[in-house]
Motif scaffolding. Structure first.
Motif, PDB file in Angstrom:
ATOM      1  N   PHE A  12      30.653  62.397 -16.055  1.00  9.87           N
ATOM      2  CA  PHE A  12      30.458  61.234 -15.197  1.00  9.87           C
ATOM      3  C   PHE A  12      31.263  61.374 -13.917  1.00  9.87           C
ATOM      4  CE2 PHE A  12      29.647  57.898 -18.797  1.00  9.87           C
ATOM      5  CZ  PHE A  12      28.432  58.489 -19.063  1.00  9.87           C
ATOM      6  N   THR A  13      30.827  60.626 -12.890  1.00  8.28           N
ATOM      7  CA  THR A  13      31.625  60.507 -11.673  1.00  8.28           C
ATOM      8  C   THR A  13      32.659  59.414 -11.905  1.00  8.28           C
ATOM      9  OG1 THR A  13      30.195  58.805 -10.726  1.00  8.28           O
ATOM     10  CG2 THR A  13      29.633  61.118 -10.221  1.00  8.28           C
ATOM     11  N   GLN A  14      33.600  59.263 -10.977  1.00  5.97           N
ATOM     12  CA  GLN A  14      34.597  58.188 -11.078  1.00  5.97           C
ATOM     13  C   GLN A  14      33.898  56.826 -11.121  1.00  5.97           C
ATOM     14  OE1 GLN A  14      37.414  58.541  -7.835  1.00  5.97           O
ATOM     15  NE2 GLN A  14      38.800  59.786  -9.069  1.00  5.97           N
ATOM     16  N   GLU A  15      32.926  56.666 -10.279  1.00  6.28           N
ATOM     17  CA  GLU A  15      32.203  55.398 -10.210  1.00  6.28           C
ATOM     18  C   GLU A  15      31.508  55.100 -11.536  1.00  6.28           C
ATOM     19  OE1 GLU A  15      31.197  51.902  -8.482  1.00  6.28           O
ATOM     20  OE2 GLU A  15      32.351  53.452  -7.463  1.00  6.28           O
ATOM     21  N   GLU A  16      30.849  56.100 -12.104  1.00  6.32           N
ATOM     22  CA  GLU A  16      30.118  55.899 -13.359  1.00  6.32           C
ATOM     23  C   GLU A  16      31.054  55.570 -14.515  1.00  6.32           C
ATOM     24  OE1 GLU A  16      26.398  58.924 -12.309  1.00  6.32           O
ATOM     25  OE2 GLU A  16      28.210  59.689 -13.302  1.00  6.32           O
ATOM     26  N   ILE A  17      32.154  56.300 -14.640  1.00  7.43           N
ATOM     27  CA  ILE A  17      33.081  56.036 -15.749  1.00  7.43           C
ATOM     28  C   ILE A  17      33.731  54.667 -15.586  1.00  7.43           C
ATOM     29  CG2 ILE A  17      35.120  57.190 -14.795  1.00  7.43           C
ATOM     30  CD1 ILE A  17      34.074  57.223 -18.460  1.00  7.43           C
ATOM     31  N   SER A  18      34.023  54.274 -14.355  1.00  6.97           N
ATOM     32  CA  SER A  18      34.629  52.952 -14.148  1.00  6.97           C
ATOM     33  C   SER A  18      33.648  51.838 -14.540  1.00  6.97           C
ATOM     34  CB  SER A  18      35.098  52.783 -12.706  1.00  6.97           C
ATOM     35  OG  SER A  18      34.010  52.829 -11.817  1.00  6.97           O
ATOM     36  N   ILE A  19      32.374  52.031 -14.280  1.00  6.11           N
ATOM     37  CA  ILE A  19      31.373  51.031 -14.681  1.00  6.11           C
ATOM     38  C   ILE A  19      31.275  50.974 -16.195  1.00  6.11           C
ATOM     39  CG2 ILE A  19      28.900  50.507 -14.665  1.00  6.11           C
ATOM     40  CD1 ILE A  19      28.849  51.647 -11.775  1.00  6.11           C
ATOM     41  N   VAL A  20      31.234  52.133 -16.854  1.00 10.91           N
ATOM     42  CA  VAL A  20      31.143  52.180 -18.312  1.00 10.91           C
ATOM     43  C   VAL A  20      32.347  51.492 -18.955  1.00 10.91           C
ATOM     44  CG1 VAL A  20      31.199  53.743 -20.308  1.00 10.91           C
ATOM     45  CG2 VAL A  20      29.677  54.228 -18.403  1.00 10.91           C
ATOM     46  N   LEU A  21      33.523  51.690 -18.377  1.00  7.21           N
ATOM     47  CA  LEU A  21      34.747  51.127 -18.950  1.00  7.21           C
ATOM     48  C   LEU A  21      35.054  49.720 -18.419  1.00  7.21           C
ATOM     49  CD1 LEU A  21      37.070  54.269 -18.898  1.00  7.21           C
ATOM     50  CD2 LEU A  21      35.707  53.378 -20.802  1.00  7.21           C
ATOM     51  N   SER A  22      34.194  49.200 -17.569  1.00  6.44           N
ATOM     52  CA  SER A  22      34.348  47.853 -16.982  1.00  6.44           C
ATOM     53  C   SER A  22      35.666  47.713 -16.232  1.00  6.44           C
ATOM     54  CB  SER A  22      34.237  46.762 -18.067  1.00  6.44           C
ATOM     55  OG  SER A  22      32.985  46.843 -18.697  1.00  6.44           O
TER      56      SER A  22
END
Length: 152
Positions: A12-22
């Motif tokens: 994942f990108t930083q943006e994607e992982i941050s969305i997944v982890l809320s």
């Protein structure tokens, strides 16, 4: 020092992982460089994901399907290449047969000319020379070297 090992592991990108982890992207970024810890809920979610990935070291269903599709494409490509090679092989075989036939005809013509010259028959000498030159040229154009190189 930036440590994006987890992100690479997840793909994942930083943006994607941050969305997944809320969480925010900046929270994740700061976590990666060691300036901040993750919120408890994000830690639990990340732990669950990492445990799942560790349990599924075997090939996942998605990966299996993708690999099967790739394998099918490779097999189709190989069959196409095999047909192409077989076609080229047939063309070369026809070319070799034609060259061998030309050589047989040329040697027959040279033998006939030799016979006629030996018999001292009243044959047209210029015609015989023309046929002989034509046969020798054809033999040179269809030499054993060329024949062998095509067969290889």
């Amino acid at each position: 020092m930036k440590n994006n090992t987890i992100r690479k592991l997840l793909g994942f990108t930083q943006e994607e992982i941050s969305i997944v982890l809320s969480i925010t992207r900046s929270q994740w970024s700061m976590y990666e460089i060691g300036q901040r810890d993750l919120p408890l809920a994000a830690k639990k979610e990340l732990t669950a994901i990492l445990l799942y990935l560790q349990k599924t070291k075997e090939i996942s269903k998605v990966k299996k399907e993708f690999l099967a599709l790739e394998q099918t494409k490779i097999e189709e490509w190989l069959l196409k290449e095999l047909r192409n090679i077989e076609y080229k092989k047939q063309l070369l075989s026809k070319k070799i047969d034609a060259m061998e036939n030309k050589r047989v005809e040329c040697f027959a013509a040279l033998d006939t000319i030799y016979f006629l010259e030996e018999q001292n028959l009243d044959a047209n000498t210029s015609l015989l020379q023309h046929i002989k030159r034509k046969a020798l040229d054809t033999l040179n154009n269809n030499s054993l070297y060329k024949l062998e190189s095509i067969q290889m």
